[in-house]
Scaffold this motif. Structure first.
Motif, short mmCIF file in Angstrom:
data_model
loop_
_atom_site.label_atom_id
_atom_site.label_comp_id
_atom_site.label_asym_id
_atom_site.label_seq_id
_atom_site.Cartn_x
_atom_site.Cartn_y
_atom_site.Cartn_z
N UNK A 1 -5.67 24.14 -44.27
CA UNK A 1 -6.44 24.20 -43.02
C UNK A 1 -7.17 22.88 -42.76
N UNK A 2 -7.53 22.20 -43.82
CA UNK A 2 -8.23 20.92 -43.67
C UNK A 2 -7.29 19.80 -43.23
N UNK A 3 -6.03 19.85 -43.67
CA UNK A 3 -5.12 18.75 -43.36
C UNK A 3 -4.31 18.99 -42.09
N UNK A 4 -4.11 20.25 -41.71
CA UNK A 4 -3.36 20.53 -40.49
C UNK A 4 -4.24 20.34 -39.27
N UNK A 5 -3.75 19.66 -38.26
CA UNK A 5 -4.56 19.46 -37.04
C UNK A 5 -4.75 20.77 -36.30
N UNK A 6 -5.95 20.98 -35.77
CA UNK A 6 -6.24 22.19 -35.01
C UNK A 6 -6.00 21.99 -33.52
N UNK A 7 -6.24 20.78 -33.07
CA UNK A 7 -6.06 20.45 -31.65
C UNK A 7 -5.35 19.11 -31.53
N UNK A 8 -4.84 18.85 -30.33
CA UNK A 8 -4.16 17.58 -30.08
C UNK A 8 -4.24 17.23 -28.61
N UNK A 9 -4.57 15.99 -28.33
CA UNK A 9 -4.56 15.50 -26.95
C UNK A 9 -3.14 15.16 -26.51
N UNK A 10 -2.24 15.07 -27.48
CA UNK A 10 -0.85 14.71 -27.18
C UNK A 10 -0.01 15.95 -26.91
N UNK A 11 -0.05 16.93 -27.84
CA UNK A 11 0.73 18.16 -27.68
C UNK A 11 0.09 19.30 -28.45
N UNK A 12 -0.65 20.12 -27.76
CA UNK A 12 -1.27 21.29 -28.39
C UNK A 12 -0.20 22.28 -28.85
N UNK A 13 0.88 22.34 -28.11
CA UNK A 13 1.97 23.24 -28.49
C UNK A 13 2.54 22.87 -29.85
N UNK A 14 2.68 21.59 -30.09
CA UNK A 14 3.24 21.14 -31.37
C UNK A 14 2.34 21.53 -32.54
N UNK A 15 1.04 21.28 -32.44
CA UNK A 15 0.16 21.60 -33.56
C UNK A 15 0.06 23.11 -33.76
N UNK A 16 0.18 23.87 -32.68
CA UNK A 16 0.19 25.33 -32.82
C UNK A 16 1.44 25.79 -33.55
N UNK A 17 2.57 25.17 -33.25
CA UNK A 17 3.83 25.51 -33.93
C UNK A 17 3.77 25.13 -35.41
N UNK A 18 3.14 24.02 -35.71
CA UNK A 18 2.98 23.61 -37.10
C UNK A 18 2.16 24.64 -37.87
N UNK A 19 1.02 25.02 -37.30
CA UNK A 19 0.15 26.00 -37.94
C UNK A 19 0.84 27.35 -38.07
N UNK A 20 1.55 27.76 -37.05
CA UNK A 20 2.29 29.02 -37.05
C UNK A 20 3.28 29.06 -38.22
#
Length: 295
Positions: free
Chosen positions: A19-38
């Motif tokens: 949780x500390x290393x995975x990005x929670x938000x992104x100004x570039x692509x929120x969809x991408x970081x959500x898919x990573x976390x998922x």
């Protein structure tokens, strides 16, 4: 502490680190970081990080120093599953009882999420704290890269895809799975030991034998479960290997033969740890856990 308590503790620990290393938000692509976390937080057993922690302890190390390695191997594993599920490969709809990444999002996002998870794994190792020396950091990066690439997991996956419908013998099947599944399990054990910084060559050789045995046993058990379990328990489509006409240990050796092989590999793994004493108790228990799991 029981093995299940140890496993739960390691799962909680690596999840906190992830949780500390995975990005929670992104100004570039929120969809991408959500898919990573998922893809990372979808109910994985965290077997590879557990092996990192247990191997570190087996050589006299500490979990604190093993956190970056534990995160890195799980990120690589998560990326590999995202790509493995894609229509171009196994075309799976379910992973751990949930829609696969390309179903929950889309194929392009799944490809990019896998790519991003892979590169994040190496970023975690490269930027690990000062407790890890540069020489150890380089060894960790090298070990993970070799286990993940053409001579490891990717090579094994390619051989798997090319073997669909083929009649592989046991030696060829072992070669494929020692790369596709075994390489990252071996890296998990070796990377855990390397975090000590002063691990002995003989210890690494013994741990390599252990890891090779449980890596193969893990795949044999997967093949068994694909036959005897059900979709709900597995969290993925039961009988998928049979449907894809993939060679498996069960199709090659029969169910009883595969079970005998898994038990033999478990004993080989345990025997490899004779010189480690009580420090390797968890590793011994994990060898048995690998062939007793139900999913």
């Amino acid at each position: 502490m029981t093995l299940l308590e140890y496993i739960k503790g390691c799962q909680n620990r690596v999840d906190e680190q992830l949780r500390e290393v995975l990005p929670a938000t992104s100004q570039v692509s929120q969809t991408l970081v959500e898919a990573m976390s998922y893809s990372v937080f979808n109910g994985g057993k965290r077997i590879r990080p557990i092996l990192v922690y247990a191997a570190a302890e087996a050589v006299g190390g500490h979990q604190n120093f093993a956190d970056p390695a534990a995160c890195a191997v799980e990120l690589i594993h998560a990326y590999s599953l995202v790509h493995d599920d894609l229509p171009a490969m196994d075309d799976d709809d379910l992973r751990r009882g949930k829609p696969t990444c390309h179903k929950a999002f889309d194929e392009a996002t799944a490809i990019l999420a896998g790519d991003a998870l892979q590169t994040l794994a190496f970023e975690v190792l490269a930027t690990a704290g000062q407790d890890i020396s540069d020489s150890v950091r380089l060894k960790l990066v090298t070990e993970l890269a070799q286990a993940s690439g053409h001579s490891g997991m990717c090579g094994g996956q390619s051989m798997d895809l090319n073997s669909v419908g083929s009649a592989l013998d046991q030696e060829q099947l072992q070669l494929m799975h020692s790369h596709k599944t075994g390489a990252l399990i071996r890296a998990s054990v070796i990377m855990g030991a390397l975090t000590l910084g002063s691990v002995q060559t003989q210890e690494l050789e013994n741990l390599t034998r252990y890891a090779d045995a449980i890596g193969l046993a893990f795949q044999v058990q997967d093949d068994i479960l694909d036959v005897i379990s059900d979709t709900e328990t597995l969290g993925k489509q039961q009988g998928a290997d049979l449907a894809l006409d993939k060679p498996t240990y069960v199709s090659l050796m029969g169910l009883d033969g595969a079970r005998e092989l898994a038990a033999s590999l478990c004993q080989q793994a345990i025997q490899s740890l004779e010189g480690f004493g009580d420090r390797a108790t968890v590793l011994r228990q994990m060898a048995e856990y690998v062939i007793q799991r139900s999913h």
